[in-house]
Motif scaffolding. Structure first.
Motif, PDB file in Angstrom:
ATOM      1  N   ALA A 126      -0.902  -7.408   1.447  1.00 31.22           N
ATOM      2  CA  ALA A 126      -1.962  -5.612   2.337  1.00 31.22           C
ATOM      3  C   ALA A 126      -0.850  -5.842   3.660  1.00 31.22           C
ATOM      4  O   ALA A 126      -1.622  -4.803   3.454  1.00 31.22           O
ATOM      5  CB  ALA A 126      -3.130  -6.696   2.450  1.00 31.22           C
ATOM      6  N   GLY A 127      -1.062  -6.549   4.398  1.00 29.71           N
ATOM      7  CA  GLY A 127       0.033  -6.644   5.361  1.00 29.71           C
ATOM      8  C   GLY A 127       0.782  -5.337   5.885  1.00 29.71           C
ATOM      9  O   GLY A 127       0.849  -4.251   5.493  1.00 29.71           O
ATOM     10  N   VAL A 128       1.991  -5.776   4.470  1.00 30.88           N
ATOM     11  CA  VAL A 128       3.137  -4.866   4.325  1.00 30.88           C
ATOM     12  C   VAL A 128       2.491  -3.870   2.995  1.00 30.88           C
ATOM     13  O   VAL A 128       3.400  -2.690   3.963  1.00 30.88           O
ATOM     14  CB  VAL A 128       4.143  -5.765   3.708  1.00 30.88           C
ATOM     15  CG1 VAL A 128       5.178  -4.374   2.687  1.00 30.88           C
ATOM     16  CG2 VAL A 128       4.443  -6.735   3.474  1.00 30.88           C
ATOM     17  N   ALA A 129       1.282  -3.643   3.043  1.00 30.41           N
ATOM     18  CA  ALA A 129       0.494  -1.926   1.976  1.00 30.41           C
ATOM     19  C   ALA A 129       0.574  -1.562   3.338  1.00 30.41           C
ATOM     20  O   ALA A 129       0.629  -0.550   3.038  1.00 30.41           O
ATOM     21  CB  ALA A 129       0.257  -3.139   1.101  1.00 30.41           C
ATOM     22  N   VAL A 130      -0.282  -1.981   4.096  1.00 22.34           N
ATOM     23  CA  VAL A 130      -1.161  -1.447   4.969  1.00 22.34           C
ATOM     24  C   VAL A 130       0.401  -0.149   5.958  1.00 22.34           C
ATOM     25  O   VAL A 130      -0.157   0.558   6.625  1.00 22.34           O
ATOM     26  CB  VAL A 130      -1.572  -1.654   5.603  1.00 22.34           C
ATOM     27  CG1 VAL A 130      -2.846  -1.104   7.194  1.00 22.34           C
ATOM     28  CG2 VAL A 130      -2.885  -2.061   4.800  1.00 22.34           C
ATOM     29  N   VAL A 131       1.164  -1.193   6.572  1.00 25.10           N
ATOM     30  CA  VAL A 131       2.900  -0.808   7.815  1.00 25.10           C
ATOM     31  C   VAL A 131       2.981   0.765   6.578  1.00 25.10           C
ATOM     32  O   VAL A 131       3.495   1.270   7.331  1.00 25.10           O
ATOM     33  CB  VAL A 131       2.947  -1.598   7.580  1.00 25.10           C
ATOM     34  CG1 VAL A 131       4.419  -1.533   7.708  1.00 25.10           C
ATOM     35  CG2 VAL A 131       2.951  -2.828   8.176  1.00 25.10           C
ATOM     36  N   ILE A 132       3.105   0.661   5.690  1.00 27.18           N
ATOM     37  CA  ILE A 132       3.835   1.282   4.976  1.00 27.18           C
ATOM     38  C   ILE A 132       2.960   2.881   4.422  1.00 27.18           C
ATOM     39  O   ILE A 132       3.343   4.066   4.777  1.00 27.18           O
ATOM     40  CB  ILE A 132       4.319   0.644   2.808  1.00 27.18           C
ATOM     41  CG1 ILE A 132       5.010  -0.292   3.150  1.00 27.18           C
ATOM     42  CG2 ILE A 132       4.471   1.837   2.694  1.00 27.18           C
ATOM     43  CD1 ILE A 132       5.647  -1.161   2.326  1.00 27.18           C
ATOM     44  N   LEU A 133       1.482   2.663   3.869  1.00 25.09           N
ATOM     45  CA  LEU A 133       0.729   3.610   3.792  1.00 25.09           C
ATOM     46  C   LEU A 133       0.527   4.004   5.425  1.00 25.09           C
ATOM     47  O   LEU A 133       0.220   5.483   4.976  1.00 25.09           O
ATOM     48  CB  LEU A 133      -0.077   2.841   3.105  1.00 25.09           C
ATOM     49  CG  LEU A 133       0.317   3.163   1.766  1.00 25.09           C
ATOM     50  CD1 LEU A 133      -1.000   2.456   1.018  1.00 25.09           C
ATOM     51  CD2 LEU A 133       0.225   3.379   0.453  1.00 25.09           C
ATOM     52  N   THR A 134       0.398   3.640   6.350  1.00 26.34           N
ATOM     53  CA  THR A 134      -0.039   4.026   7.097  1.00 26.34           C
ATOM     54  C   THR A 134       1.538   5.055   8.132  1.00 26.34           C
ATOM     55  O   THR A 134       0.967   5.827   8.629  1.00 26.34           O
ATOM     56  CB  THR A 134      -0.061   2.838   8.504  1.00 26.34           C
ATOM     57  OG1 THR A 134      -1.014   2.017   7.596  1.00 26.34           O
ATOM     58  CG2 THR A 134      -0.514   3.397  10.526  1.00 26.34           C
TER      59      THR A 134
END
Length: 209
Positions: free
Chosen positions: A141-149
């Motif tokens: 989730a953390g990696v996904a949020v960083v990438i999407l942000t």
């Protein structure tokens, strides 16, 4: 891997950390630099690192006691998510205007730490069942949020979809019910899909009611 724990950790982390990403994106547009993103990451890590570090010692607490406490936590957050989704579907949710004041990146850090804390409360309830599954869900989730942000910037706020809250609420209710059943009548995890279907139906009725 415990898929129920994994998806619960993934879902709550996506919901909460996306809020940190959204506030960082807003301040990125105001300040025109990447410092808000660094403060958002720092705010989340300040909470989640101790959660997973100290969480290893949760095994010292009798499992039945912890499952009871964890069930209460999951039911509480499940209720909060359902209430939020219901407000949206009932069109009672009013958007608050964004204050584009240069209050400083300290706001980003504070908001991110609070969102990380909310996620950690649910994660702590999941750790005794499967530490690795909860950790993996939070990391993804953390990696996904960083990438999407980084890619979508302000649009990252769209991750907080009412539909996702609706489903995650049912999952948290299901896990809470399963763990109460394990403590009092010794039911097996095979009942989790059944509980999930039941709560999806109950949530739907509540939202439409």
């Amino acid at each position: 891997m415990d898929l129920g724990v994994f998806f619960a950790s993934l879902g709550i982390s996506l919901l909460e950390l996306s809020e940190a990403g959204a506030i960082a994106a807003i301040y990125h547009n105001i300040l025109k630099n990447n410092i808000p993103f660094l403060y958002a990451i720092l705010g989340v890590l300040v909470v989640l690192i101790p959660t997973f570090t100290l969480g290893k010692f949760i095994y010292l607490v009798p499992l039945s006691y912890f499952l009871l406490a964890a069930s209460v936590i999951l039911f509480y957050f499940g209720y909060r998510l359902l209430r939020s989704a219901r407000r949206y579907f009932k069109k009672q949710f009013k958007k608050k205007g964004e204050k584009e004041e240069k209050e400083g990146v300290g706001v980003v850090f504070t908001v991110s730490a609070v969102e990380g804390l909310e996620a950690s409360l649910v994660i702590l309830a999941l750790l005794p069942q499967s530490y690795s599954s909860a950790l993996l869900g939070a990391i993804i989730a953390g990696v996904a949020v960083v990438i999407l942000t980084a890619v979508l910037k302000a649009q990252i706020a769209k991750i907080r979809l009412p539909h996702l809250k609706f489903i995650l609420s049912a999952l948290l209710f299901s896990l809470g019910t399963l763990w109460l059943g394990e403590v009092f009548i010794g039911i097996d995890e095979i009942f989790l899909p059944l509980f999930l279907l039941i709560y999806l139906g109950v949530n739907y009725i509540i939202i439409k009611g």
